[in-house]
Motif scaffolding. Structure first.
Motif, PDB file in Angstrom:
ATOM      1  N   THR A  98       0.818  -1.206   0.000  1.00 61.48           N
ATOM      2  CA  THR A  98       0.000   0.000   0.000  1.00 61.48           C
ATOM      3  C   THR A  98       0.854   1.258   0.000  1.00 61.48           C
ATOM      4  OG1 THR A  98      -0.137   0.050   2.413  1.00 61.48           O
ATOM      5  CG2 THR A  98      -1.898  -1.123   1.249  1.00 61.48           C
ATOM      6  N   VAL A  99       0.246   2.320  -0.511  1.00 65.15           N
ATOM      7  CA  VAL A  99       0.826   3.654  -0.453  1.00 65.15           C
ATOM      8  C   VAL A  99      -0.267   4.565   0.092  1.00 65.15           C
ATOM      9  CG1 VAL A  99       1.730   5.594  -1.784  1.00 65.15           C
ATOM     10  CG2 VAL A  99       2.394   3.264  -2.389  1.00 65.15           C
ATOM     11  N   THR A 100       0.085   5.343   1.105  1.00 63.98           N
ATOM     12  CA  THR A 100      -0.875   6.281   1.687  1.00 63.98           C
ATOM     13  C   THR A 100      -0.332   7.691   1.533  1.00 63.98           C
ATOM     14  OG1 THR A 100      -1.570   4.619   3.306  1.00 63.98           O
ATOM     15  CG2 THR A 100      -2.131   6.911   3.785  1.00 63.98           C
ATOM     16  N   ILE A 101      -1.159   8.557   0.971  1.00 61.42           N
ATOM     17  CA  ILE A 101      -0.855   9.984   0.882  1.00 61.42           C
ATOM     18  C   ILE A 101      -1.928  10.679   1.691  1.00 61.42           C
ATOM     19  CG2 ILE A 101      -0.579  11.999  -0.606  1.00 61.42           C
ATOM     20  CD1 ILE A 101       0.110  10.099  -2.899  1.00 61.42           C
ATOM     21  N   ASP A 126      -3.413  10.035 -12.939  1.00 60.17           N
ATOM     22  CA  ASP A 126      -2.646  11.062 -12.240  1.00 60.17           C
ATOM     23  C   ASP A 126      -1.268  10.466 -11.999  1.00 60.17           C
ATOM     24  OD1 ASP A 126      -4.950  12.625 -12.078  1.00 60.17           O
ATOM     25  OD2 ASP A 126      -5.309  12.181  -9.961  1.00 60.17           O
ATOM     26  N   ILE A 127      -0.215  11.215 -12.265  1.00 55.14           N
ATOM     27  CA  ILE A 127       1.152  10.767 -12.016  1.00 55.14           C
ATOM     28  C   ILE A 127       1.695  11.603 -10.860  1.00 55.14           C
ATOM     29  CG2 ILE A 127       3.469  10.423 -12.953  1.00 55.14           C
ATOM     30  CD1 ILE A 127       2.210  10.374 -15.768  1.00 55.14           C
ATOM     31  N   ILE A 128       2.093  10.912  -9.784  1.00 59.86           N
ATOM     32  CA  ILE A 128       2.544  11.592  -8.567  1.00 59.86           C
ATOM     33  C   ILE A 128       4.005  11.222  -8.310  1.00 59.86           C
ATOM     34  CG2 ILE A 128       2.140  11.858  -6.089  1.00 59.86           C
ATOM     35  CD1 ILE A 128      -0.803  10.888  -6.730  1.00 59.86           C
ATOM     36  N   PHE A 129       4.873  12.209  -8.361  1.00 63.20           N
ATOM     37  CA  PHE A 129       6.304  11.993  -8.128  1.00 63.20           C
ATOM     38  C   PHE A 129       6.594  12.200  -6.648  1.00 63.20           C
ATOM     39  CE2 PHE A 129       6.010  12.826 -12.614  1.00 63.20           C
ATOM     40  CZ  PHE A 129       6.971  11.991 -13.170  1.00 63.20           C
ATOM     41  N   ILE A 130       7.396  11.298  -6.082  1.00 60.83           N
ATOM     42  CA  ILE A 130       7.674  11.271  -4.648  1.00 60.83           C
ATOM     43  C   ILE A 130       9.179  11.196  -4.427  1.00 60.83           C
ATOM     44  CG2 ILE A 130       7.338   9.900  -2.539  1.00 60.83           C
ATOM     45  CD1 ILE A 130       4.813   8.707  -4.095  1.00 60.83           C
ATOM     46  N   ASN A 131       9.662  11.929  -3.450  1.00 63.21           N
ATOM     47  CA  ASN A 131      11.065  11.798  -3.049  1.00 63.21           C
ATOM     48  C   ASN A 131      11.140  11.824  -1.527  1.00 63.21           C
ATOM     49  OD1 ASN A 131      13.838  11.465  -3.737  1.00 63.21           O
ATOM     50  ND2 ASN A 131      14.176  13.564  -3.039  1.00 63.21           N
ATOM     51  N   ASN A 132      11.819  10.823  -0.978  1.00 60.55           N
ATOM     52  CA  ASN A 132      11.991  10.725   0.474  1.00 60.55           C
ATOM     53  C   ASN A 132      10.673  10.910   1.231  1.00 60.55           C
ATOM     54  OD1 ASN A 132      14.765  10.219   0.219  1.00 60.55           O
ATOM     55  ND2 ASN A 132      15.180  12.415   0.082  1.00 60.55           N
ATOM     56  N   ASN A 133       9.650  10.181   0.759  1.00 59.19           N
ATOM     57  CA  ASN A 133       8.341  10.138   1.427  1.00 59.19           C
ATOM     58  C   ASN A 133       7.574  11.458   1.404  1.00 59.19           C
ATOM     59  OD1 ASN A 133       8.753   7.376   2.123  1.00 59.19           O
ATOM     60  ND2 ASN A 133      10.064   8.069   3.782  1.00 59.19           N
ATOM     61  N   LYS A 134       7.865  12.289   0.412  1.00 59.59           N
ATOM     62  CA  LYS A 134       7.116  13.539   0.231  1.00 59.59           C
ATOM     63  C   LYS A 134       6.717  13.682  -1.234  1.00 59.59           C
ATOM     64  CE  LYS A 134       7.711  15.401   4.390  1.00 59.59           C
ATOM     65  NZ  LYS A 134       6.617  15.587   5.304  1.00 59.59           N
ATOM     66  N   VAL A 135       5.495  14.140  -1.474  1.00 57.23           N
ATOM     67  CA  VAL A 135       5.067  14.450  -2.843  1.00 57.23           C
ATOM     68  C   VAL A 135       5.866  15.653  -3.312  1.00 57.23           C
ATOM     69  CG1 VAL A 135       3.153  15.245  -4.282  1.00 57.23           C
ATOM     70  CG2 VAL A 135       2.738  13.537  -2.486  1.00 57.23           C
ATOM     71  N   ASN A 154       2.037  19.178  -3.287  1.00 59.23           N
ATOM     72  CA  ASN A 154       3.464  19.037  -3.009  1.00 59.23           C
ATOM     73  C   ASN A 154       3.696  19.201  -1.511  1.00 59.23           C
ATOM     74  OD1 ASN A 154       3.776  18.770  -5.724  1.00 59.23           O
ATOM     75  ND2 ASN A 154       4.903  20.654  -6.026  1.00 59.23           N
ATOM     76  N   GLY A 155       4.569  18.342  -0.966  1.00 62.07           N
ATOM     77  CA  GLY A 155       4.867  18.379   0.461  1.00 62.07           C
ATOM     78  C   GLY A 155       4.075  17.373   1.277  1.00 62.07           C
ATOM     79  N   ASP A 156       3.000  16.807   0.709  1.00 64.11           N
ATOM     80  CA  ASP A 156       2.239  15.798   1.451  1.00 64.11           C
ATOM     81  C   ASP A 156       3.132  14.624   1.804  1.00 64.11           C
ATOM     82  OD1 ASP A 156      -0.136  17.189   1.399  1.00 64.11           O
ATOM     83  OD2 ASP A 156      -1.067  15.988  -0.187  1.00 64.11           O
ATOM     84  N   THR A 157       2.903  14.057   2.979  1.00 64.22           N
ATOM     85  CA  THR A 157       3.675  12.897   3.444  1.00 64.22           C
ATOM     86  C   THR A 157       3.137  11.633   2.798  1.00 64.22           C
ATOM     87  OG1 THR A 157       4.156  13.965   5.544  1.00 64.22           O
ATOM     88  CG2 THR A 157       4.343  11.568   5.491  1.00 64.22           C
ATOM     89  N   VAL A 158       4.071  10.771   2.394  1.00 64.09           N
ATOM     90  CA  VAL A 158       3.733   9.495   1.755  1.00 64.09           C
ATOM     91  C   VAL A 158       4.257   8.372   2.630  1.00 64.09           C
ATOM     92  CG1 VAL A 158       3.998   8.070  -0.308  1.00 64.09           C
ATOM     93  CG2 VAL A 158       3.899  10.572  -0.527  1.00 64.09           C
ATOM     94  N   THR A 159       3.393   7.393   2.918  1.00 61.54           N
ATOM     95  CA  THR A 159       3.792   6.212   3.678  1.00 61.54           C
ATOM     96  C   THR A 159       3.626   5.000   2.779  1.00 61.54           C
ATOM     97  OG1 THR A 159       2.978   7.244   5.698  1.00 61.54           O
ATOM     98  CG2 THR A 159       3.386   4.879   5.774  1.00 61.54           C
ATOM     99  N   THR A 160       4.667   4.210   2.654  1.00 58.86           N
ATOM    100  CA  THR A 160       4.646   3.031   1.806  1.00 58.86           C
ATOM    101  C   THR A 160       4.806   1.782   2.667  1.00 58.86           C
ATOM    102  OG1 THR A 160       5.683   4.314   0.057  1.00 58.86           O
ATOM    103  CG2 THR A 160       5.733   1.937  -0.197  1.00 58.86           C
ATOM    104  N   SER A 161       3.935   0.802   2.433  1.00 55.39           N
ATOM    105  CA  SER A 161       4.012  -0.475   3.134  1.00 55.39           C
ATOM    106  C   SER A 161       4.266  -1.552   2.098  1.00 55.39           C
ATOM    107  CB  SER A 161       2.688  -0.744   3.861  1.00 55.39           C
ATOM    108  OG  SER A 161       2.652  -2.061   4.320  1.00 55.39           O
ATOM    109  N   LEU A 162       5.502  -2.024   2.033  1.00 53.01           N
ATOM    110  CA  LEU A 162       5.845  -3.037   1.027  1.00 53.01           C
ATOM    111  C   LEU A 162       6.077  -4.357   1.655  1.00 53.01           C
ATOM    112  CD1 LEU A 162       8.131  -0.900  -1.271  1.00 53.01           C
ATOM    113  CD2 LEU A 162       5.720  -1.371  -1.521  1.00 53.01           C
TER     114      LEU A 162
END
Length: 155
Positions: A35-38, A92-101, A147-155
């Motif tokens: 999962t990915v949560t924004i 929608d294409i959302i680019f993420i770096n270090n858990n931030k949009v 931009n700046g939203d926190t992203v949490t990834t559960s792999l």
């Protein structure tokens, strides 16, 4: 009664081994949910890490539900480019770096009739990204992603 208990344990063993071992294609018979949560919106995602899988992406598929997505993982941040080759639905294409949009391309349309590889638009973020999330078109707006939203990834 012993037969039922024995059958129960056999079924438990089958479930255990099918979640532990892989079928002939290297895919778990019961894959772990990724999962990915924004912000507070969670997407169940398919994860792509190889060059071939990233190039294929969602091409040729018929669509995504509002809770599905495809996550592209990269070894290091860079300004990775995406296109809509053979796409049948907008995303929608959302680019993420270090858990931030870091950048969002909303409602990216399917290619127009007669488009060739050389005429397809290319979508590249302004800053380097190490992950890219593709979701159904409109999800970024509906969920007010920015931009700046926190992203949490559960792999």
């Amino acid at each position: 009664m012993k037969a039922i208990i024995g059958l129960f344990f056999v079924l438990l063993l089958i479930i255990f081994f099918s979640t532990t071992y892989f079928n002939g294609k290297g895919v778990s018979l019961f894959p772990k949910s990724k999962t990915v949560t924004i912000d507070k919106k969670t997407f169940t995602v398919e994860v792509e890490q190889t060059e071939a899988a990233r190039e294929q992406g969602l091409s040729g598929r018929s669509g995504l539900t509002v809770n599905q997505g495809m996550l592209f993982l990269f070894d290091h941040p860079d300004r990775y480019s995406f296109w809509m080759k053979d796409m049948k639905f907008p995303i929608d294409i959302i680019f993420i770096n270090n858990n931030k949009v870091i950048d969002i391309f909303p409602n990216v349309p399917i290619p127009t009739a007669g488009s060739t590889l050389s005429t397809l638009p290319i979508y590249t973020p302004d800053s380097p990204a190490n992950e890219v999330l593709e979701v159904a078109a409109g999800q970024a707006k509906i969920n007010n992603f920015k931009n700046g939203d926190t992203v949490t990834t559960s792999l």
